[in-house]
Design a protein around this motif. Structure first.
Motif, mmCIF file in Angstrom:
data_model
loop_
_atom_site.group_PDB
_atom_site.id
_atom_site.type_symbol
_atom_site.label_atom_id
_atom_site.label_comp_id
_atom_site.label_asym_id
_atom_site.label_seq_id
_atom_site.Cartn_x
_atom_site.Cartn_y
_atom_site.Cartn_z
ATOM 1 N N PRO A 54 61.994 -22.551 -0.836
ATOM 2 C CA PRO A 54 63.248 -22.333 -1.562
ATOM 3 C C PRO A 54 64.202 -23.509 -1.379
ATOM 4 N N GLU A 55 64.754 -23.983 -2.485
ATOM 5 C CA GLU A 55 65.723 -25.077 -2.447
ATOM 6 C C GLU A 55 67.143 -24.545 -2.375
ATOM 7 N N ARG A 56 67.371 -23.391 -2.956
ATOM 8 C CA ARG A 56 68.684 -22.748 -2.929
ATOM 9 C C ARG A 56 68.474 -21.263 -2.678
ATOM 10 N N ALA A 57 69.375 -20.672 -1.919
ATOM 11 C CA ALA A 57 69.335 -19.231 -1.662
ATOM 12 C C ALA A 57 70.771 -18.728 -1.550
ATOM 13 N N VAL A 58 71.022 -17.565 -2.143
ATOM 14 C CA VAL A 58 72.337 -16.945 -2.059
ATOM 15 C C VAL A 58 72.159 -15.459 -1.800
ATOM 16 N N THR A 59 73.218 -14.841 -1.294
ATOM 17 C CA THR A 59 73.232 -13.392 -1.131
ATOM 18 C C THR A 59 74.124 -12.808 -2.213
ATOM 19 N N LEU A 60 73.809 -11.575 -2.615
ATOM 20 C CA LEU A 60 74.590 -10.884 -3.630
ATOM 21 C C LEU A 60 74.618 -9.409 -3.276
ATOM 22 N N SER A 61 75.801 -8.884 -3.065
ATOM 23 C CA SER A 61 75.988 -7.464 -2.791
ATOM 24 C C SER A 61 76.895 -6.911 -3.879
ATOM 25 N N CYS A 62 76.502 -5.803 -4.492
ATOM 26 C CA CYS A 62 77.237 -5.308 -5.662
ATOM 27 C C CYS A 62 77.892 -3.947 -5.463
ATOM 28 N N ALA A 63 77.774 -3.325 -4.337
ATOM 29 C CA ALA A 63 78.385 -2.005 -4.157
ATOM 30 C C ALA A 63 79.168 -1.968 -2.869
ATOM 31 N N HIS A 70 76.892 -15.844 -3.596
ATOM 32 C CA HIS A 70 76.652 -16.186 -5.004
ATOM 33 C C HIS A 70 77.948 -16.713 -5.605
ATOM 34 N N PRO A 71 77.918 -17.865 -6.305
ATOM 35 C CA PRO A 71 79.155 -18.450 -6.836
ATOM 36 C C PRO A 71 79.821 -17.631 -7.941
ATOM 37 N N ALA A 72 79.088 -16.762 -8.604
ATOM 38 C CA ALA A 72 79.642 -15.912 -9.657
ATOM 39 C C ALA A 72 79.203 -14.469 -9.398
ATOM 40 N N ALA A 73 79.547 -13.951 -8.233
ATOM 41 C CA ALA A 73 79.067 -12.635 -7.811
ATOM 42 C C ALA A 73 79.476 -11.527 -8.775
ATOM 43 N N ALA A 74 80.725 -11.509 -9.224
ATOM 44 C CA ALA A 74 81.188 -10.440 -10.113
ATOM 45 C C ALA A 74 80.417 -10.442 -11.432
ATOM 46 N N GLU A 75 80.204 -11.627 -12.015
ATOM 47 C CA GLU A 75 79.472 -11.723 -13.279
ATOM 48 C C GLU A 75 78.008 -11.323 -13.099
ATOM 49 N N ALA A 76 77.389 -11.775 -12.005
ATOM 50 C CA ALA A 76 75.985 -11.437 -11.756
ATOM 51 C C ALA A 76 75.813 -9.935 -11.560
ATOM 52 N N CYS A 77 76.726 -9.310 -10.822
ATOM 53 C CA CYS A 77 76.644 -7.857 -10.613
ATOM 54 C C CYS A 77 76.839 -7.109 -11.925
ATOM 55 N N ASP A 131 67.416 -22.130 -17.048
ATOM 56 C CA ASP A 131 68.819 -22.134 -17.446
ATOM 57 C C ASP A 131 69.033 -21.521 -18.829
ATOM 58 N N ALA A 132 67.993 -21.463 -19.650
ATOM 59 C CA ALA A 132 68.100 -20.876 -20.983
ATOM 60 C C ALA A 132 68.315 -19.365 -20.930
ATOM 61 N N LEU A 133 68.154 -18.772 -19.766
ATOM 62 C CA LEU A 133 68.411 -17.337 -19.648
ATOM 63 C C LEU A 133 69.845 -17.013 -20.074
ATOM 64 N N GLY A 134 70.739 -17.961 -19.881
ATOM 65 C CA GLY A 134 72.123 -17.693 -20.224
ATOM 66 C C GLY A 134 72.707 -16.615 -19.338
ATOM 67 N N SER A 135 72.149 -16.486 -18.173
ATOM 68 C CA SER A 135 72.519 -15.445 -17.227
ATOM 69 C C SER A 135 73.165 -16.078 -15.995
ATOM 70 N N SER A 136 74.107 -15.373 -15.424
ATOM 71 C CA SER A 136 74.727 -15.871 -14.198
ATOM 72 C C SER A 136 73.951 -15.444 -12.953
ATOM 73 N N VAL A 137 72.962 -14.588 -13.099
ATOM 74 C CA VAL A 137 72.221 -14.063 -11.948
ATOM 75 C C VAL A 137 71.545 -15.195 -11.166
ATOM 76 N N PHE A 138 70.819 -16.074 -11.850
ATOM 77 C CA PHE A 138 70.120 -17.161 -11.181
ATOM 78 C C PHE A 138 70.806 -18.504 -11.402
ATOM 79 N N ALA A 139 72.087 -18.498 -11.737
ATOM 80 C CA ALA A 139 72.850 -19.733 -11.944
ATOM 81 C C ALA A 139 73.584 -20.085 -10.645
ATOM 82 N N PHE A 140 72.872 -20.727 -9.752
ATOM 83 C CA PHE A 140 73.473 -21.189 -8.492
ATOM 84 C C PHE A 140 72.755 -22.423 -8.006
#
Length: 140
Positions: A54-63, A70-77, A131-140
């Motif tokens: 892995p070159e990049r790893a982030v944590t994301l908690s949504c509840a 994650h740099p855009a946690a609210a959008e990814a959640c 990056d074409a996903l247009g999703s913030s989930v894996f945009a980090f």
């Protein structure tokens, strides 16, 4: 050995995110009634998660609220809630055109989404396709 260390790190981060609030007094009441949603997301260049470092790893908690590294946690959640936590439902935008250069990128998601175990892996042909996903989930 590298793969074992990667899994140990991912599981350790997930356990810390999910079980961290439970530490302390043995008779403490739960902090909330939300099902846990804590994920470790990774990206790296290679053909599969078993062989890539892995070159990049982030944590994301949504509840109950979006937190983590994650740099855009609210959008990814919000995106994950919108698709019911089904990572396979993340689709590429039709207006993005990428070259056919093969330089594979692997994304993974490990952890818990609304109380259910998650183990997701997807390999893209190159970074543009990811990056074409247009999703913030894996945009980090």
């Amino acid at each position: 050995m590298r793969n074992t260390a990667r899994w140990a790190a991912a599981l350790g981060l997930t356990a810390a995110a999910v079980c961290g609030p439970l530490t302390g007094s043995a008779v403490a009441a739960p902090a909330s009634l939300y099902a846990p949603s804590a994920l470790v997301l990774t990206t790296g260049h290679g053909d599969s998660a078993t062989t890539v470092t892995p070159e990049r790893a982030v944590t994301l908690s949504c509840a109950p609220t979006a937190t983590g590294t994650h740099p855009a946690a609210a959008e990814a959640c919000a995106e994950l809630r919108g698709i019911g936590g089904d990572f396979a439902a993340l689709k590429a935008r039709a207006d993005v055109h990428c070259t056919r250069l093969y330089d594979p990128v692997v994304v993974t998601a490990q952890g818990v989404w609304q109380g259910q175990r998650v183990a997701y892996e997807r390999t893209f042909g190159n970074a543009c396709a990811k990056d074409a996903l247009g999703s913030s989930v894996f945009a980090f």
